[in-house]
Design an enzyme around this catalytic site. Structure first.
Site, PDB file in Angstrom:
ATOM      1  N   ASP A   1      -7.749   0.956  -5.590  1.00  0.00           N
ATOM      2  CA  ASP A   1      -7.923   2.401  -5.749  1.00  0.00           C
ATOM      3  C   ASP A   1      -7.741   2.867  -7.184  1.00  0.00           C
ATOM      4  OD1 ASP A   1      -5.230   1.926  -5.940  1.00  0.00           O
ATOM      5  OD2 ASP A   1      -4.639   3.213  -4.266  1.00  0.00           O
TER       6      ASP A   1
ATOM      7  N   ASP B   1      -5.266  -4.743  -3.233  1.00  0.00           N
ATOM      8  CA  ASP B   1      -4.210  -4.063  -3.958  1.00  0.00           C
ATOM      9  C   ASP B   1      -3.129  -3.693  -2.947  1.00  0.00           C
ATOM     10  OD1 ASP B   1      -3.032  -2.829  -6.193  1.00  0.00           O
ATOM     11  OD2 ASP B   1      -3.810  -0.879  -5.596  1.00  0.00           O
TER      12      ASP B   1
ATOM     13  N   ASP C   1      -8.282  -1.588 -11.056  1.00  0.00           N
ATOM     14  CA  ASP C   1      -9.001  -2.431 -10.097  1.00  0.00           C
ATOM     15  C   ASP C   1     -10.501  -2.515 -10.375  1.00  0.00           C
ATOM     16  OD1 ASP C   1      -6.653  -2.864  -8.570  1.00  0.00           O
ATOM     17  OD2 ASP C   1      -6.909  -0.919  -7.621  1.00  0.00           O
TER      18      ASP C   1
END
Length: 896
Positions: free
Chosen positions: A635, A328, A639
């Site tokens: 986070d 990410d 995700d």
């Protein structure tokens, strides 16, 4: 599914059968609750704790060990039997703890929903449990509230914004609107008239029409994806399972041959059977599961010191063969702290150094450091940014945080670098009024009084604000804004935006006494242009080096983010994993690719932007179809499915949500990408060490089997009793094996390519070497036995004692061989693994006790040796060490 964002408010109300002023009736709510169910996430039927515990006993090697324990009990070897059972139970408990924790991921998702909601029902404003919301309810939300259900906005205050980072990856609050959006197919992050369960209101107030509840919400879809993912075993678990079966089958064949030879030579069937079964129990490496578990646990302890917390033990090893890291962007590769990097003021483009919210940095012009006092236009620009601002910069123990909008926080930080403090500025320019930002005007204004002057400070989108400007400030002088000025400002704006920066324009207007009413249409006209300020959520300084280490280690980095494509590509370029041959795809572009098309292209794609949870899953699966071992970092709630699908899910410890932590295999406690690289290094080192002690245990076991097999084959008396073999296997070998599990990591380990997940634990070459070393250990033991029995003619008890000691000591010497298959022990350093030196010393003392303690002599049927015998025994025992050193030297010579 309806595209609620595409419908205007009246159409949405009509389709839901709702009423904005009265809300739903109590009766209608009950009807809809029966139809749609409660507004909560359904948890798939999980496994009970008992079933999870019992599943730990399903492995083939575990069943063999249980059988070995029963056989040991049958032979009345109770200590051995209890030791094996203890090993099995400890492994089962550890496995249970890991899997039970993984089953709790849905509880964290539930915690994201708000427990109570403000709703209009029967014309009255009520607070009801969020689980009782139904489609058609009209809810009221304000700053600080969690959004209780997916809803279409029907009214918003001027400054209404929602923090959607956990769901979309967008790092700043999103301004909302109530207008219908033109396109039907719009990524979730761009649906500006919708709010979603699990996000939170950053500022302002709103009314919204509930359109989806429970598992129909975007959060519910994520919960469904998490539930649907089937847990797979790690490469190490698969290899140990296969390897365990291979060992057991081979042992059974060898033991069967020993039994057959003993019986054919006229031995008593009962004695031959008991000896063969004892050999079978000893030949199976019952210590292997325990040593693997302990080695992994020790590795976890070391990783904690390097800011990586492992939730599932086998994941330590999986990290070592990772070939792709799907990361990410927000908060993982970047700081998640908006930072001003460029300022255009007085016709000059300045650069501001420093990253994050700490007000430390310099100002550069033409790449040279400048004194702010010499540039009044820059000073004025920074002061205007402070005076048109609603955020606060807060310092606590040297750590700076922003309270309010991160964009405004970045303006406070850059002004702080110039020594311009908000408190002092506001004392000189007293607050009078504010015209909040809204998505239609794309501007915000704060009116302040300075002496007798009333000044409106304005900031907003450059293309909009520039149209409202008729003057420009340059060199401390205000003059008319010309067309060449406008063209130059647009050019600078386009260049900064092209670098994926968020650009704001800043202006002001001196108001006369006729402007008593501060209406936006009147106040935000005839402005004086002050400058442009460009900011970005910058890459972490340490990440670039970590990504270079990944490249050297043969690991590809891929960014998967909810942010815009231009921003994502700019960050990827800055970090060094996006070049002219790389591709970047948006979520919309990804939707146009079939799974097979994505499979063909996935190796060329380095950036995915504006993606949904489903997209992230597709990317992870495409890489895994290529046989790659994928680590997914993240986070946000968005995700979680991809983290669970990946071979190893890595959650962020500081910014990570409970959901991502619960489904992850590893938590990075400092949110630092570099810590992931450190964990990969540890993972590789641990796997190397696992191979070392497997090699050690199996070559030792091979030596034990060959001693008994060869003695049966050539007609010798049994050189070892069953209890001798069990002692060496369970006690003498155990400590050195554990010490090999913590051998120092090879300094060049991150310069190797990742090993393939299909690679066998023991290669053909290593198996041949292992058998050769086992043969050498067996030869030394038989030599000692034959020398004492036939040359010295000291009797069978003394001969067996000599063989017993040589078997144990040659294995202790051999443990030093196993530290490296290529490097000499003396190059590595004998004392570089002090734990191994200590382990061999303790094991040798235990062996001495068995020979010299009177009560143990009776149990093990041993007797003391003389000085000459000890010299002979130790000399013979060290032979495997010197032979291996000679072989390594020969290998080096051949290579050179």
């Amino acid at each position: 599914m309806n595209n609620w964002w595409h419908l205007d408010i009246q159409e949405a109300i009509k389709m839901q059968g709702a009423n904005l002023s009265q809300g739903l009736s109590i009766q209608e709510v009950k009807t809809r609750l029966d139809k749609y169910g409660p507004n909560q996430l359904r948890e798939a039927k999980g496994r009970s704790p008992i079933s999870i515990f019992l599943e730990q006993f399903q492995d083939f090697i575990v069943w063999v060990l249980i059988g070995a324990a029963f056989v040991s009990g049958f032979l009345q070897e109770w200590i051995d039997s209890l030791a094996i059972i203890a090993i099995v139970i400890v492994n089962a408990i550890l496995g249970f703890i890991q899997e039970y924790r993984a089953e709790k991921s849905l509880a964290a998702l539930k915690n994201l929903s708000s427990p109570f909601s403000k709703v209009i029902r029967d014309g009255q404003h009520k607070a009801v449990p969020s689980s009782g919301l139904v489609p058609g309810d009209v809810i009221e939300i304000e700053a600080g509230d969690s959004v209780p259900a997916d809803s279409r906005l029907v009214w918003i205050s001027a400054n209404f914004g929602v923090q959607e980072a956990s769901l979309t990856g967008e790092s700043t609050p999103v301004a909302k609107t109530t207008r219908a959006l033109e396109k039907k197919d719009i990524p979730l992050a761009d649906r500006a008239n919708m709010v979603y369960m699990g996000t939170s209101v950053a500022s302002g107030k709103a009314k919204a029409l509930v359109v989806y509840t429970g598992m129909q919400t975007e959060l519910g879809k994520i919960a469904g994806l998490v539930q649907a993912i089937v847990h797979e075993t790690t490469p190490l678990q698969k290899k140990l399972e296969e390897f365990g079966k291979w060992i057991v089958y081979l042992c059974f064949v060898m033991v069967g041959m020993v039994f057959l030879l003993g019986w054919l030579r006229g031995g008593k069937i009962v004695d031959v059977f008991l000896t063969s079964v004892s050999l079978a129990v000893a030949a199976i490496p019952e210590g292997l599961p325990a040593v693997v578990t302990i080695a992994l646990a020790l590795g976890v302890h070391r990783m904690v010191r390097r800011h990586a917390f492992i939730r599932k033990l086998p994941s330590v090893e999986t990290l070592g063969c990772a070939t792709v890291i799907c990361s990410d962007k927000t908060g993982t590769l970047t700081k998640n702290e908006m930072t001003v990097q460029r300022i255009f003021a007085g016709g000059k483009l300045f650069e501001a150094t420093g990253i994050g919210y700490a007000p430390t940095g310099e100002f550069l012009f033409g790449k040279k450091q400048i004194r702010i006092a010499n540039y009044p236009d820059l000073q004025n620009m920074l002061r205007c940014g402070v005076l048109c601002n609603g955020a606060q910069l807060v310092e606590n123990s040297g750590v700076y945080k922003i309270v309010g909008d991160p964009t405004e926080g970045a303006l406070l930080t850059v002004a702080g670098k110039a020594g311009i403090a908000r408190e002092k500025s506001e004392e000189d320019f007293l607050f009078i009024d504010e015209i909040p930002f809204d998505s239609d005007r794309k501007k915000m204004t704060i009116i302040r009084k300075h002496g007798e002057q009333t000044i409106a400070f304005v900031k907003g989108a450059p293309d909009i604000l520039l149209d409202d400007c008729i003057y420009i400030e340059e060199n401390g002088v205000t003059r008319k804004l010309t067309e060449p000025d406008r063209a130059n400002i647009q050019k600078i704006n386009n260049e900064l935006a092209g670098e994926a920066m968020r650009v704001l324009a800043v202006a002001y207007r001196e108001l006369d006494k006729s402007h008593e009413k501060h209406d936006a249409k009147i106040t935000e006209r005839e402005l004086t242009f002050v400058g442009l300020v460009a900011m970005i959520d910058p890459p972490r300084e340490e990440v670039k080096k970590a990504i270079q280490e990944c490249k050297a280690a043969g690991i590809k980095t891929v960014m998967i983010t909810g942010d815009h494509k231009n921003t994502a590509v700019a960050i990827a370029r800055a970090l060094g994993f996006f070049n002219d041959n790389s591709l970047a795809l948006s979520g919309e572009e990804l939707d146009k690719l079939s799974d097979d098309e994505l499979y063909k292209e996935v190796r060329n794609i380095s950036v995915y932007a504006r993606v949904s949870p489903e997209h992230k899953l597709r990317v992870v699966r495409a890489w895994r179809r290529h046989g790659e071992v994928v680590a997914m970092t993240g986070d946000g709630v968005n995700d979680a499915p991809a983290l669970k699908e990946a071979d190893i899910g890595v959650a962020m410890g500081i910014t990570g949500t409970d959901v991502t932590k619960e489904v992850s295999d590893m938590v990075v406690t400092d949110d630092n990408f570099a810590s992931i690289v450190a964990a990969v290094e540890e993972g590789r080192g641990i796997y190397d060490n696992i191979k070392k002690f497997i090699h050690y245990l199996l070559s030792c076991n091979a030596g034990e089997i060959l001693v008994m097999f060869v003695s049966s084959l050539i007609g010798l008396p049994a050189p070892l009793l069953p209890i001798h073999i069990l002692w060496v296997n369970l006690v003498t070998d155990g400590l050195p094996a554990l010490a090999l599990g913590v051998d120092p990591v090879d300094s060049n380990i991150m310069k190797r390519s990742p090993r393939k997940s299909t690679e066998a634990v023991m290669t053909k070459e290593r198996v041949i070497l292992m058998l050769a070393q086992g043969s050498l250990i067996a030869f030394c033991s038989l030599l000692a036995f034959a020398f004492v029995l036939f040359i010295e003619k000291e009797g069978i008890v003394r001969a067996r004692t000599a063989a017993f000691i040589v078997l144990a000591c040659s294995q202790l010497f051999h443990s030093f061989n196993c530290r490296s298959m290529t490097e000499s022990l003396f190059k590595l350093g004998v004392f570089t693994n002090k734990k191994l030196v200590l382990a061999t010393f303790v094991s040798f003392l235990l062996q001495m006790m068995v020979v010299y303690a009177p009560f143990l002599q009776k149990v093990f049927k041993t007797e003391p040796l003389g000085l000459f015998d000890w010299c002979f025994v130790l000399g013979v025992s060290s032979f495997p060490l010197w032979a291996m050193e000679a072989w390594k030297w020969k290998q080096k010579e051949d290579l050179s």
